[in-house]
Design an enzyme around this catalytic site. Structure first.
Site, PDB file in Angstrom:
ATOM      1  N   PRO A  88      -8.090   9.228   0.919  1.00  0.00           N
ATOM      2  CA  PRO A  88      -8.097   9.852  -0.403  1.00  0.00           C
ATOM      3  C   PRO A  88      -7.508   8.988  -1.516  1.00  0.00           C
ATOM      4  CG  PRO A  88      -6.524  10.925   1.063  1.00  0.00           C
ATOM      5  CD  PRO A  88      -7.351  10.012   1.910  1.00  0.00           C
ATOM      6  N   ASN A  89      -8.183   9.050  -2.641  1.00  0.00           N
ATOM      7  CA  ASN A  89      -7.792   8.422  -3.913  1.00  0.00           C
ATOM      8  C   ASN A  89      -8.016   6.918  -3.960  1.00  0.00           C
ATOM      9  OD1 ASN A  89      -6.886  10.892  -5.154  1.00  0.00           O
ATOM     10  ND2 ASN A  89      -5.188  10.832  -3.711  1.00  0.00           N
ATOM     11  N   ARG A 125      -6.491   2.872 -11.896  1.00  0.00           N
ATOM     12  CA  ARG A 125      -5.194   3.490 -12.186  1.00  0.00           C
ATOM     13  C   ARG A 125      -4.107   2.764 -11.400  1.00  0.00           C
ATOM     14  NH1 ARG A 125      -6.168   8.813 -14.018  1.00  0.00           N
ATOM     15  NH2 ARG A 125      -3.969   8.771 -14.544  1.00  0.00           N
ATOM     16  N   TYR A 165      -1.136  -1.030  -6.995  1.00  0.00           N
ATOM     17  CA  TYR A 165      -2.278  -1.341  -6.129  1.00  0.00           C
ATOM     18  C   TYR A 165      -3.158  -2.498  -6.628  1.00  0.00           C
ATOM     19  CZ  TYR A 165      -0.915   3.099  -4.055  1.00  0.00           C
ATOM     20  OH  TYR A 165      -0.195   4.099  -3.454  1.00  0.00           O
ATOM     21  N   ASN A 171      -7.749   2.494   6.315  1.00  0.00           N
ATOM     22  CA  ASN A 171      -6.650   2.739   5.381  1.00  0.00           C
ATOM     23  C   ASN A 171      -6.669   4.254   5.148  1.00  0.00           C
ATOM     24  OD1 ASN A 171      -4.834   3.111   3.351  1.00  0.00           O
ATOM     25  ND2 ASN A 171      -5.559   1.384   2.095  1.00  0.00           N
ATOM     26  N   ALA A 224      -2.913   8.628   1.948  1.00  0.00           N
ATOM     27  CA  ALA A 224      -1.829   9.610   2.144  1.00  0.00           C
ATOM     28  C   ALA A 224      -1.910  10.312   3.498  1.00  0.00           C
ATOM     29  CB  ALA A 224      -1.854  10.634   1.016  1.00  0.00           C
ATOM     30  N   HIS A 237       0.487   9.592   6.561  1.00  0.00           N
ATOM     31  CA  HIS A 237       1.824  10.161   6.725  1.00  0.00           C
ATOM     32  C   HIS A 237       1.796  11.649   7.102  1.00  0.00           C
ATOM     33  CE1 HIS A 237       2.378   6.472   4.547  1.00  0.00           C
ATOM     34  NE2 HIS A 237       1.775   6.959   3.480  1.00  0.00           N
ATOM     35  N   ASP A 245      -5.415  12.176  16.258  1.00  0.00           N
ATOM     36  CA  ASP A 245      -6.075  12.698  17.459  1.00  0.00           C
ATOM     37  C   ASP A 245      -7.530  12.226  17.542  1.00  0.00           C
ATOM     38  OD1 ASP A 245      -3.868  14.034  18.421  1.00  0.00           O
ATOM     39  OD2 ASP A 245      -4.472  16.003  17.681  1.00  0.00           O
ATOM     40  N   GLU A 280      -4.900  -0.447  11.478  1.00  0.00           N
ATOM     41  CA  GLU A 280      -4.460   0.336  10.307  1.00  0.00           C
ATOM     42  C   GLU A 280      -4.063  -0.645   9.206  1.00  0.00           C
ATOM     43  OE1 GLU A 280      -0.988   2.654  11.211  1.00  0.00           O
ATOM     44  OE2 GLU A 280      -0.633   3.187   9.117  1.00  0.00           O
ATOM     45  N   HIS A 293      -2.764  -1.076   4.945  1.00  0.00           N
ATOM     46  CA  HIS A 293      -2.292  -0.540   3.666  1.00  0.00           C
ATOM     47  C   HIS A 293      -2.203  -1.682   2.674  1.00  0.00           C
ATOM     48  CE1 HIS A 293      -1.443   3.256   5.518  1.00  0.00           C
ATOM     49  NE2 HIS A 293      -0.909   2.579   6.518  1.00  0.00           N
ATOM     50  N   LEU A 294      -2.582  -1.382   1.450  1.00  0.00           N
ATOM     51  CA  LEU A 294      -2.485  -2.394   0.385  1.00  0.00           C
ATOM     52  C   LEU A 294      -1.024  -2.706   0.076  1.00  0.00           C
ATOM     53  CD1 LEU A 294      -5.124  -0.545  -1.711  1.00  0.00           C
ATOM     54  CD2 LEU A 294      -5.432  -2.897  -0.932  1.00  0.00           C
ATOM     55  N   SER A 295      -0.229  -1.660  -0.064  1.00  0.00           N
ATOM     56  CA  SER A 295       1.186  -1.827  -0.417  1.00  0.00           C
ATOM     57  C   SER A 295       2.027  -1.948   0.844  1.00  0.00           C
ATOM     58  CB  SER A 295       1.649  -0.627  -1.249  1.00  0.00           C
ATOM     59  OG  SER A 295       1.540   0.572  -0.491  1.00  0.00           O
ATOM     60  N   ARG A 327       8.727   1.467   0.121  1.00  0.00           N
ATOM     61  CA  ARG A 327       8.504   2.569  -0.819  1.00  0.00           C
ATOM     62  C   ARG A 327       9.279   3.825  -0.398  1.00  0.00           C
ATOM     63  NH1 ARG A 327       2.262   2.898  -2.085  1.00  0.00           N
ATOM     64  NH2 ARG A 327       3.096   4.165  -3.797  1.00  0.00           N
ATOM     65  N   ARG A 369       6.719   7.504   3.251  1.00  0.00           N
ATOM     66  CA  ARG A 369       5.640   6.534   3.542  1.00  0.00           C
ATOM     67  C   ARG A 369       5.988   5.636   4.730  1.00  0.00           C
ATOM     68  NH1 ARG A 369       2.152   7.104  -0.964  1.00  0.00           N
ATOM     69  NH2 ARG A 369       3.345   7.588  -2.834  1.00  0.00           N
TER      70      ARG A 369
HETATM   71  O1  CA2 Z   1      -0.818   1.113   0.282  1.00  0.00           O
HETATM   72  C1  CA2 Z   1      -1.797   1.742   0.690  1.00  0.00           C
HETATM   73  O2  CA2 Z   1      -2.879   1.243   0.951  1.00  0.00           O
HETATM   74  C2  CA2 Z   1      -1.675   3.265   0.832  1.00  0.00           C
HETATM   75  O3  CA2 Z   1      -2.446   3.656   1.968  1.00  0.00           O
HETATM   76  C3  CA2 Z   1      -2.245   3.860  -0.431  1.00  0.00           C
HETATM   77  C4  CA2 Z   1      -2.116   5.366  -0.491  1.00  0.00           C
HETATM   78  C5  CA2 Z   1      -0.693   5.808  -0.206  1.00  0.00           C
HETATM   79  O4  CA2 Z   1      -0.628   7.225  -0.140  1.00  0.00           O
HETATM   80  C6  CA2 Z   1      -0.167   5.223   1.088  1.00  0.00           C
HETATM   81  O5  CA2 Z   1       1.187   5.623   1.242  1.00  0.00           O
HETATM   82  C7  CA2 Z   1      -0.243   3.718   1.064  1.00  0.00           C
HETATM   83  C8  CA2 Z   1      -2.512   5.891  -1.864  1.00  0.00           C
HETATM   84  C9  CA2 Z   1      -3.917   5.558  -2.245  1.00  0.00           C
HETATM   85  C10 CA2 Z   1      -4.129   6.005  -3.661  1.00  0.00           C
HETATM   86  O6  CA2 Z   1      -4.687   4.935  -4.386  1.00  0.00           O
HETATM   87  C11 CA2 Z   1      -4.643   4.998  -5.744  1.00  0.00           C
HETATM   88  C12 CA2 Z   1      -5.157   3.923  -6.399  1.00  0.00           C
HETATM   89  C13 CA2 Z   1      -5.133   3.915  -7.773  1.00  0.00           C
HETATM   90  C14 CA2 Z   1      -4.607   4.985  -8.475  1.00  0.00           C
HETATM   91  C15 CA2 Z   1      -4.102   6.065  -7.787  1.00  0.00           C
HETATM   92  C16 CA2 Z   1      -4.123   6.090  -6.418  1.00  0.00           C
END
Ligand code: CA2
Length: 152
Positions: free
Chosen positions: A13-14, A21, A26, A77, A80, A83, A90, A101, A103-105, A110, A114
């Site tokens: 998601p997102n 954004r 990110y 990836n 959210a 977590h 499963d 797995e 993650h960008l960050s 954080r 997370r």
């Molecule tokens: O660091 C990552 O790749 C995450 O999976 C990104 C998730 C976050 O919930 C994880 O803890 C770490 C969030 C993805 C949302 O991406 C956005 C990008 C631009 C603006 C808003 C959200």
């Protein structure tokens, strides 16, 4: 493995908002940019990729189930859902495909929530904190597992 291994790359998601954004967290790279670089790198490695994003847990689980008979590995990836989702963990465990797995960050730098990942328990490796480059690193890891280790 005679034909090119197939890799499902799933985004949660997102992640469709990437580059649009919160660039301070990110970066400026969009998900379409990441898809294009994954396709290019996968071709060079001899992998075929199916690249998907959904904001729905149910849709992600459906794609994981479909992968059981159509793919050779999964790069995910889970965003959210990393977590929170026992259901995605499963599903990955159920299909038993090699999973990375990403993650960008750096999720460990954080908020505390997370630092917990359900998905890590069923992944053979976890990559975080390298931005979009993490997807390329995950493809390299998958190629090593599916191509090089078969030949060794
Ligand atoms: O660091 C990552 O790749 C995450 O999976 C990104 C998730 C976050 O919930 C994880 O803890 C770490 C969030 C993805 C949302 O991406 C956005 C990008 C631009 C603006 C808003 C959200």
């Amino acid at each position: 493995m005679a034909s090119a291994p197939k890799i499902l790359i799933l985004n949660g998601p997102n992640l469709n908002l990437l580059g649009l954004r919160e660039p301070h967290i990110y970066g400026h790279t969009t998900l379409s940019d990441i898809e294009a670089s994954c396709r290019q790198h996968a071709e060079a490695l001899g992998l075929v990729v199916d690249f998907q994003q959904s904001n729905s847990e149910s849709t992600l689980i459906g794609w994981i189930h479909e992968a059981r008979t159509s793919q050779d590995g999964i790069i995910i990836n889970p965003a959210a859902y990393t977590h929170t989702s026992v259901a995605i963990m499963d599903a990955l465990k159920g299909v038993a495909l090699p999973t990375v797995e990403i993650h960008l960050s750096n999720t460990h730098q954080r908020e505390d929530f997370r630092k917990v990942s359900y998905v890590s328990q069923v992944a053979f490796g976890v990559i975080c904190g390298f931005g979009a480059q993490g997807y390329i690193m995950a493809l390299d890891a998958m190629a090593k597992k599916l191509i090089n280790e078969q030949e060794a």
